[in-house]
Design a protein around this motif. Structure first.
Motif, PDB file in Angstrom:
ATOM      1  N   GLY A  16      -7.357   4.284  -4.010  1.00 28.71           N
ATOM      2  CA  GLY A  16      -8.240   3.336  -3.334  1.00 28.71           C
ATOM      3  C   GLY A  16      -7.759   3.068  -1.928  1.00 28.71           C
ATOM      4  N   CYS A  17      -8.429   2.163  -1.256  1.00 23.20           N
ATOM      5  CA  CYS A  17      -8.062   1.816   0.114  1.00 23.20           C
ATOM      6  C   CYS A  17      -6.821   0.915   0.086  1.00 23.20           C
ATOM      7  N   ALA A  18      -6.307   0.621   1.259  1.00 25.62           N
ATOM      8  CA  ALA A  18      -5.078  -0.183   1.359  1.00 25.62           C
ATOM      9  C   ALA A  18      -5.268  -1.553   0.726  1.00 25.62           C
ATOM     10  N   ILE A  19      -6.449  -2.129   0.924  1.00 27.85           N
ATOM     11  CA  ILE A  19      -6.702  -3.475   0.393  1.00 27.85           C
ATOM     12  C   ILE A  19      -6.692  -3.445  -1.134  1.00 27.85           C
ATOM     13  N   TYR A  69     -14.312 -10.290   5.927  1.00 29.14           N
ATOM     14  CA  TYR A  69     -14.851  -8.925   5.846  1.00 29.14           C
ATOM     15  C   TYR A  69     -15.640  -8.782   4.547  1.00 29.14           C
ATOM     16  N   PRO A 117     -18.452   1.499  -7.393  1.00 23.92           N
ATOM     17  CA  PRO A 117     -19.345   2.617  -7.092  1.00 23.92           C
ATOM     18  C   PRO A 117     -19.694   2.702  -5.603  1.00 23.92           C
ATOM     19  N   LEU A 118     -19.520   1.606  -4.891  1.00 19.06           N
ATOM     20  CA  LEU A 118     -19.831   1.607  -3.474  1.00 19.06           C
ATOM     21  C   LEU A 118     -18.936   2.543  -2.691  1.00 19.06           C
ATOM     22  N   CYS A 119     -17.657   2.571  -3.055  1.00 22.46           N
ATOM     23  CA  CYS A 119     -16.735   3.389  -2.277  1.00 22.46           C
ATOM     24  C   CYS A 119     -16.051   4.435  -3.150  1.00 22.46           C
ATOM     25  N   GLY A 120     -16.298   4.401  -4.444  1.00 18.76           N
ATOM     26  CA  GLY A 120     -15.702   5.410  -5.309  1.00 18.76           C
ATOM     27  C   GLY A 120     -14.282   5.080  -5.743  1.00 18.76           C
ATOM     28  N   ASP A 121     -13.798   3.896  -5.352  1.00 23.22           N
ATOM     29  CA  ASP A 121     -12.444   3.519  -5.767  1.00 23.22           C
ATOM     30  C   ASP A 121     -12.392   3.340  -7.288  1.00 23.22           C
ATOM     31  N   ASN A 135       0.842  -1.199   0.000  1.00 17.36           N
ATOM     32  CA  ASN A 135       0.000   0.000   0.000  1.00 17.36           C
ATOM     33  C   ASN A 135       0.877   1.249   0.000  1.00 17.36           C
ATOM     34  N   ARG A 159     -15.474  -5.911   2.274  1.00 21.09           N
ATOM     35  CA  ARG A 159     -14.190  -5.514   1.696  1.00 21.09           C
ATOM     36  C   ARG A 159     -13.702  -6.434   0.575  1.00 21.09           C
ATOM     37  N   PHE A 162     -14.031   0.283 -11.533  1.00 23.32           N
ATOM     38  CA  PHE A 162     -14.717   1.249 -10.676  1.00 23.32           C
ATOM     39  C   PHE A 162     -15.555   0.511  -9.651  1.00 23.32           C
TER      40      PHE A 162
END
Lengths: 151, 417
Positions: free
Chosen positions: A63-66, A122, A37-41, A16, A125, A35
């Motif tokens: 995006g997030c770390a994952i 999770y 759409p849930l988190c905008g990543d 990350n 995630r 894309f």
């Protein structure tokens, strides 16, 4: 803390922080945008295929770390592989994340990618981890300037 | 001084520990930690009286309403219509005829777009919204715009998260047919100066819809004092059941508007030649409504009136100050939305750690927050962030909850060190 460490393993945190192949490929043979759409990543996967092999692969985006570490480790895993091997890897990765907790997965094929097995716990995630892979899959299918969505 | 004394008095009367005991869901443990529920802007927990009302309805009164001649139907009808009157009093509407039961805020806004907007809004006309709207107060107007050829105008938002009122005034023209603005921002907590916004529009004869989804649980709402034309809110954000909400509309508007949906209950007589519509508000309530939901919402309103909205507002204001200060001390934390006029909603980013990573780790400590764009993607874009972490407080939250949040945030920083 222990179960958190299962999700946020050192290797994931390291990728990350310093993602591999985080660049564009000017002469890419395929480029696909993914894309969630849930988190905008949003991320773009670049592919250069020659002679049925992944000559070069990279990604850009946020995006997030994952999702970021998954994209980074994916590029490292499929670099130099045949298209068929990359597709098998995609399937093995997807199966690992859709299997029940504790169910066996193809650890041999997945190698380092097995660090993402903890994401299983999770549900919210899982799409973060698979976004890059679905995007790669679409790129392998020959999408130039295509796009995929997790929804 | 007087205001401060009133505040102290209100605070002293407010027993949060007693209130917490009325909300069974708050007592549980999540992942080994006492639940810290800070996702109230998404939905609120329900007090025991609301839950009991639902159980009692289905246990003893359950029947369809309005036309039954039997005892159960009469009881159900009476309870449902009493709930309507409770809600009328709660927001101080002039008449129960102005209270239309809908599924939620979203349906309320869609109803106005369909029955008020469509007949009146034509090519070249303008609808004014703001940059801090929830998608549910953007998309219905885009659909209408695309159907009619009207234009959507957007009030800009300042760095503090406040509406640019000078720009707002400039947006009002002889082509403006409707202003539709959120009262309290669901993602950053700003309380907009609604009276002023309405006055400016009315000065030009323009009607105003207020998205009150977040306002009703934090502020004392008086639709007559506001003089708004429409006011929409959801029951589940007001400690009531999901699937029920309210559209308040001035009677003159409702009388002039065509129905939203056709079906049973909204008619007085039907032949194949001609259908006569029912009186207000039933003209807008086609089909069997969410009877238990409406009655449950009435019970939630009773609960809030017993607790006292004035006391709730005072308590939450103090809790917001405490949370803002405590969060401000967390290293690398940046609060998005720093208006002086805020309800108890705090949005923030933590260094370069993605909001979803923060949310997942907080959850492991039993702290429930919302992460993402909060259905306000244009606002996120305005602040240059893809997502934020949002802690939204209700009157059952405590300083202890704030401390748990801060503690868990420090754990997040440890993981990502």
């Amino acid at each position: 803390m222990s179960d958190l460490r299962e999700l946020y393993q050192e290797m994931i945190l390291e990728h990350n922080k310093q993602p591999r192949n985080f660049r564009e490929i000017q002469d890419a043979t395929a480029r696909t945008e993914g894309f969630n759409p849930l988190c905008g990543d949003r991320l773009t996967v670049y592919l250069k295929i020659a002679g049925g092999r992944v000559k070069d692969v990279s990604f850009k985006g946020s995006g997030c770390a994952i999702s970021k570490s998954s994209a980074s480790m994916m590029t490292a895993a499929v670099m130099g592989r045949t298209v068929k091997e990359a597709e098998h890897l995609f399937q093995a990765f997807r199966d690992m994340l859709s299997s029940k907790k504790g169910a066996p997965f193809d650890a041999e094929r997945l190698g380092k990618l097995a660090v993402f097995s903890g994401v299983n716990e999770y549900p919210a995630r899982i799409k973060c981890a698979t976004l890059a892979w679905h995007t790669l899959r679409a790129a392998l299918d020959g999408g130039t300037d295509g796009s995929v969505s997790t929804e | 001084m007087e205001a401060a004394r009133v505040m102290v008095k209100l605070m002293a009367d407010f027993d949060v520990e007693r209130i917490r005991r009325d909300f069974p869901a708050l007592a549980q443990k999540v992942r080994g930690h006492g639940l810290v529920y800070l996702d109230n802007a998404a939905t609120t927990q329900k007090p025991k009286p609301v839950i009991d009302t639902l159980v009692e309805f289905y246990t003893t009164h359950n029947a369809n309403i309005h036309r039954g001649v039997h005892a159960l139907s009469e009881r159900s009808t009476q309870a449902y219509e009493e709930a309507r009157k409770k809600i009328q009093r709660f927001i101080n509407a002039e008449s129960h005829e102005e209270i239309v039961f809908v599924r939620g805020t979203t349906e309320g806004i869609n109803l106005v777009a369909h029955s008020f907007g469509r007949p009146r809004i034509h090519k070249g006309d303008e609808i004014v919204v703001s940059a801090m709207e929830h998608h549910s107060n953007i998309v219905p107007w885009q659909i209408l715009r695309d159907e009619t050829g009207a234009n959507l105008k957007v009030i800009p938002v300042s760095d503090e998260g406040e509406l640019d009122l000078a720009a707002y005034e400039r947006l009002l023209t002889e082509r403006t047919r409707l202003v539709s603005v959120v009262y309290v921002s669901n993602s950053i907590g700003t309380v907009n100066p609604m009276s002023l916004i309405i006055q400016k529009a009315h000065a030009r004869g323009i009607p105003v819809l207020v998205d009150g989804a977040q306002a009703v649980s934090h502020l004392m709402v008086d639709v007559q004092a506001l003089d708004c034309d429409f006011f929409a809110f959801s029951g589940h954000k007001l400690f009531g059941p999901t699937g029920v909400g309210v559209l308040y509309a001035k009677k003159a508007h409702l009388a002039a508007m065509p129905p939203y949906q056709g079906g049973g209950d909204m008619i007085s007589s039907v032949t194949f030649e001609k259908t006569r519509y029912n009186t207000l508000p039933y003209k807008f309530e086609a089909g069997t409504p969410h009877i238990s939901g409406g009655i449950g919402l009435g019970s939630a309103v009773d609960y809030l009136e017993r607790a006292g909205m004035e006391k709730i507002a005072a308590y939450e204001s103090e809790l917001l100050d405490y949370a803002t200060e405590a969060l401000g001390r967390v290293e690398d934390l940046r609060i998005i939305g720093t208006s002086r006029h805020k309800a108890s909603i705090v949005s923030f980013v933590l260094g370069d750690i993605h909001a979803h990573d923060v949310g997942t780790i907080l959850d492991r400590y039993g702290v429930a927050v919302r992460t993402g764009h909060h259905c306000t993607m244009p606002l996120m874009e305005r602040f240059g962030v893809a997502a934020t972490v949002r802690a939204s407080f209700a009157f059952y939250n405590t300083r202890r909850d704030v401390d748990s949040l801060v503690e868990a945030l420090n754990q997040v920083r440890k993981v990502f060190r």
